[in-house]
Scaffold this active site. Structure first.
Site, PDB file in Angstrom:
ATOM      1  N   CYS A 167      -0.441   4.264  -0.388  1.00  0.00           N
ATOM      2  CA  CYS A 167      -0.423   5.437   0.592  1.00  0.00           C
ATOM      3  C   CYS A 167       0.738   4.993   1.835  1.00  0.00           C
ATOM      4  O   CYS A 167       0.747   5.822   2.599  1.00  0.00           O
ATOM      5  CB  CYS A 167      -1.627   6.043   0.917  1.00  0.00           C
ATOM      6  SG  CYS A 167      -2.793   5.813  -0.285  1.00  0.00           S
ATOM      7  N   HIS A 307      -2.325   8.707  10.093  1.00  0.00           N
ATOM      8  CA  HIS A 307      -2.542   8.834   8.529  1.00  0.00           C
ATOM      9  C   HIS A 307      -3.701   9.894   8.036  1.00  0.00           C
ATOM     10  O   HIS A 307      -3.132  10.545   7.335  1.00  0.00           O
ATOM     11  CB  HIS A 307      -2.991   7.384   7.989  1.00  0.00           C
ATOM     12  CG  HIS A 307      -2.958   7.275   6.600  1.00  0.00           C
ATOM     13  ND1 HIS A 307      -2.068   7.377   5.847  1.00  0.00           N
ATOM     14  CD2 HIS A 307      -3.905   6.780   5.699  1.00  0.00           C
ATOM     15  CE1 HIS A 307      -2.166   7.059   4.631  1.00  0.00           C
ATOM     16  NE2 HIS A 307      -3.270   6.698   4.317  1.00  0.00           N
ATOM     17  N   GLU A 318      -9.566   4.785  11.765  1.00  0.00           N
ATOM     18  CA  GLU A 318      -8.154   4.836  12.046  1.00  0.00           C
ATOM     19  C   GLU A 318      -8.453   5.212  13.422  1.00  0.00           C
ATOM     20  O   GLU A 318      -7.610   4.942  14.534  1.00  0.00           O
ATOM     21  CB  GLU A 318      -7.239   5.626  11.230  1.00  0.00           C
ATOM     22  CG  GLU A 318      -5.747   5.784  11.903  1.00  0.00           C
ATOM     23  CD  GLU A 318      -4.801   6.875  11.171  1.00  0.00           C
ATOM     24  OE1 GLU A 318      -5.420   7.544  10.252  1.00  0.00           O
ATOM     25  OE2 GLU A 318      -3.740   6.500  11.264  1.00  0.00           O
ATOM     26  N   LYS A 336      -1.570  16.446   7.375  1.00  0.00           N
ATOM     27  CA  LYS A 336      -1.618  16.244   6.120  1.00  0.00           C
ATOM     28  C   LYS A 336      -2.383  17.709   5.686  1.00  0.00           C
ATOM     29  O   LYS A 336      -2.245  17.982   4.320  1.00  0.00           O
ATOM     30  CB  LYS A 336      -2.651  15.090   5.646  1.00  0.00           C
ATOM     31  CG  LYS A 336      -1.782  13.947   5.555  1.00  0.00           C
ATOM     32  CD  LYS A 336      -2.740  12.672   5.004  1.00  0.00           C
ATOM     33  CE  LYS A 336      -1.609  11.531   4.543  1.00  0.00           C
ATOM     34  NZ  LYS A 336      -1.027  10.792   5.663  1.00  0.00           N
ATOM     35  N   HIS A 341      -1.957  15.129   0.943  1.00  0.00           N
ATOM     36  CA  HIS A 341      -1.570  13.669   1.103  1.00  0.00           C
ATOM     37  C   HIS A 341      -0.679  13.324   0.001  1.00  0.00           C
ATOM     38  O   HIS A 341      -0.943  13.431  -1.135  1.00  0.00           O
ATOM     39  CB  HIS A 341      -3.109  12.929   0.926  1.00  0.00           C
ATOM     40  CG  HIS A 341      -2.989  11.540   1.079  1.00  0.00           C
ATOM     41  ND1 HIS A 341      -1.818  10.886   1.290  1.00  0.00           N
ATOM     42  CD2 HIS A 341      -3.784  10.426   0.749  1.00  0.00           C
ATOM     43  CE1 HIS A 341      -1.911   9.402   1.334  1.00  0.00           C
ATOM     44  NE2 HIS A 341      -3.164   9.170   0.988  1.00  0.00           N
ATOM     45  N   PHE A 402      -4.229   2.271  -0.266  1.00  0.00           N
ATOM     46  CA  PHE A 402      -5.112   1.611  -1.184  1.00  0.00           C
ATOM     47  C   PHE A 402      -4.653   0.183  -1.150  1.00  0.00           C
ATOM     48  O   PHE A 402      -3.457  -0.063  -1.795  1.00  0.00           O
ATOM     49  CB  PHE A 402      -5.106   2.417  -2.258  1.00  0.00           C
ATOM     50  CG  PHE A 402      -6.113   3.420  -2.387  1.00  0.00           C
ATOM     51  CD1 PHE A 402      -6.272   4.135  -3.699  1.00  0.00           C
ATOM     52  CD2 PHE A 402      -6.892   3.934  -1.234  1.00  0.00           C
ATOM     53  CE1 PHE A 402      -7.259   4.968  -3.813  1.00  0.00           C
ATOM     54  CE2 PHE A 402      -7.833   4.854  -1.418  1.00  0.00           C
ATOM     55  CZ  PHE A 402      -7.903   5.707  -2.722  1.00  0.00           C
TER      56      PHE A 402
END
Lengths: 414, 105
Positions: A167, A307, A318, A336, A341, A402
């Site tokens: 990602c 993110h 985060e 997002k 995403h 990931f």
């Protein structure tokens, strides 16, 4: 640490193809508008799955745009990349017929590459045998398919590669482009991310991992970054590409940068394959490295495009890391909920949106954020409801992938 | 095993031709139609460039494209072209002829 001069890469062009809209104008209009997301829908391929919805660029027929001859050698993620690259290059005022192609590089992030074609051919193999399998599985499905397709379409003859860090691929691709320009290996880079994975297999597995939202009764409200009621991310397709240029090269041809990328930092969690480091030490390291690279202090950052995936873990970790490193000053958002995403494309799409925020002096709202998670630090200033106008000179893009791949970019208006 | 399959396929193909010797023209028409359609729609070749004497390579088809075209023709017409050698130097006309031989009308 060895002394190193900061390097400012000029952003001279933007290209976007997203579920929020085809093209930069349409995408920004939807993102800044903050209305109910329209790009998310149920798909027959995902029928009966706990998450049966995804963000897609509906009504877009890349094959019609690109022509059969070109489109047949690209799976959808590559097709989206080529469309975005064309827009970015045109936006930069560049003419591929006239440029020195050997000085043009292409770096495109993608987590999965041509998974849909792979799935389709796997079904052919299982149902009809090996003799019926297409000969073009390799060229279409490899992760570098987007980069090679863009090179072929534009006539880019310099270094080209895909970046694959899940990602955070798009952000790492832009950071890699920043490094390529800094090294003098090229004058121009078309960089960002592209992804299109409408794959029953992938989503079924994501459901088993409990990573995606299962809010089937109302997909438009499922992706809700930083919200107390969030329950997972929602996958989206798209491509976001930027033209990055050596500043002297831009000046010499009279091109005005839309923004500047001044710093890049990356780090690894070296821990879980799927969960972020619970202390957020990884993203903190990447963010501090980016700030140091740009020679910018945390307190100088006015805006963060986070993110913010809408997973329980990411947003909390985060959010805390952002306040730790940057303090309570920056206006933070996640876009997002409007784009989905987009996995490997996210860093590219969202960095383009960060450029637009700086240009427009406007931070888009975090759509669907109605009740911020009470566990988030009180000092985290999340923009929600409507877009917020503010004096923005410096912005940051953060990404966590990931496998524990973290990345951050520091951008300024000029 | 491959050898046995080829023999079986060749025998079946010969059997078809023996059964329908007077359908050759019709078979050719069908083959022409399908090859034209596929070249234009799936490979983006301008219709005006699809002529009997045109080498497939000159229409932009490389060896990968020819393998893709082979599968498409086979699926469309339910025939087997496995024994047919195809290179970019072969013309549209040759392709139509070999396909026509396999078509049962």
């Amino acid at each position: 640490m060895p002394g190193r001069q900061p390097f400012a890469a000029a952003v001279t062009g933007l290209g976007l193809v997203t579920a929020a809209g085809t093209g930069v104008k349409a995408t920004w209009h939807a993102v800044a508008g903050g209305g109910r997301p329209e790009g998310v829908r149920r798909h027959p391929e995902l029928a009966e799955l706990p998450c049966d919805f995804m963000y897609t660029a509906a009504g877009l027929d890349p094959a019609a745009e690109l022509g059969a001859a070109a489109a047949r050698l690209m799976d959808r993620f590559s097709q989206l990349a080529v469309l975005a690259a064309r827009e970015a290059v045109a936006d930069a005022g560049l003419d591929p017929a006239a440029w020195d192609g050997s000085r043009v590089a292409v770096v495109i992030g993608s987590a999965h590459g041509g998974l849909p074609f792979y799935d389709e051919q796997h079904a052919v193999l299982a149902e009809r045998g090996p003799r019926r399998v297409s000969p073009k599985l390799a060229p279409l499905t490899v992760v570098n398919g987007a980069a090679s397709s863009v090179c072929g379409d534009l006539g880019a003859l310099g270094p080209s590669l895909a970046v694959s860090t899940a990602c955070s691929s798009g952000t790492v691709a832009l950071g890699t482009a920043h490094q390529l320009l800094r090294s003098g290996a090229c004058d121009l880079v078309v960089a960002g991310g592209a992804e299109s994975v409408l794959s029953r297999l992938l989503i079924a597995s994501a459901c088993r991992l409990k990573a995606v939202s299962t809010r089937r009764e109302d997909p438009a409200t499922a992706c809700r970054p930083f919200d107390a009621g969030r329950d997972g991310f929602v996958v989206g397709e798209g491509a976001g590409l930027l033209v990055l240029e050596r500043p002297e090269h831009a000046r010499a041809r009279g091109a005005t940068p839309r923004a500047v990328i001044r710093g890049y930092g990356a780090s690894s969690d070296a821990a879980s394959m799927v969960a972020p480091d619970p202390e957020g030490a990884g993203i903190e390291r990447a963010l501090r490295a980016a700030l140091a690279d740009a020679q910018v202090a945390g307190a100088e950052v006015d805006h963060v495009n986070a993110h913010g995936t809408s997973t329980v873990l990411n947003d909390l970790i985060e959010g805390r890391a952002l306040v730790r490193v940057l303090g309570e000053g920056p206006l933070v958002t996640s876009t997002k909920a409007v784009t989905g995403h987009t996995l490997g494309a996210a860093g590219g799409i969202e960095t383009a949106l960060t450029v637009l925020a700086l240009e427009e002096q406007t931070v888009p709202p975090t759509v669907n954020l109605t009740t911020p998670d009470p566990q988030l630090p009180a000092g985290l200033d999340l923009v929600r409801g409507a877009a917020r106008r503010a004096r923005l000179r410096c912005a940051v893009k953060t990404s966590l992938g990931f496998g524990g791949h973290n990345a951050a970019l520091v951008l300024t208006r000029d | 095993m491959g050898g046995l399959v080829r023999f079986h396929v060749a025998a079946r193909s010969l059997n078809r031709r023996m059964q329908h010797p007077l359908r050759t023209r019709e078979s050719l028409l069908i083959a022409t139609d399908v090859v034209n359609q596929l070249l234009v729609q799936r490979f983006g070749v301008a219709a005006s460039r699809v002529e009997d004497g045109a080498p497939l390579g000159s229409l932009g088809l490389d060896s990968l494209a020819l393998e893709e075209l082979r599968l498409l023709i086979e699926d469309r017409l339910d025939i087997d072209l496995d024994a047919v050698e195809l290179t970019p130097r072969d013309t549209v006309g040759r392709l139509v002829t070999v396909v026509g031989r396999e078509v049962v009308t």
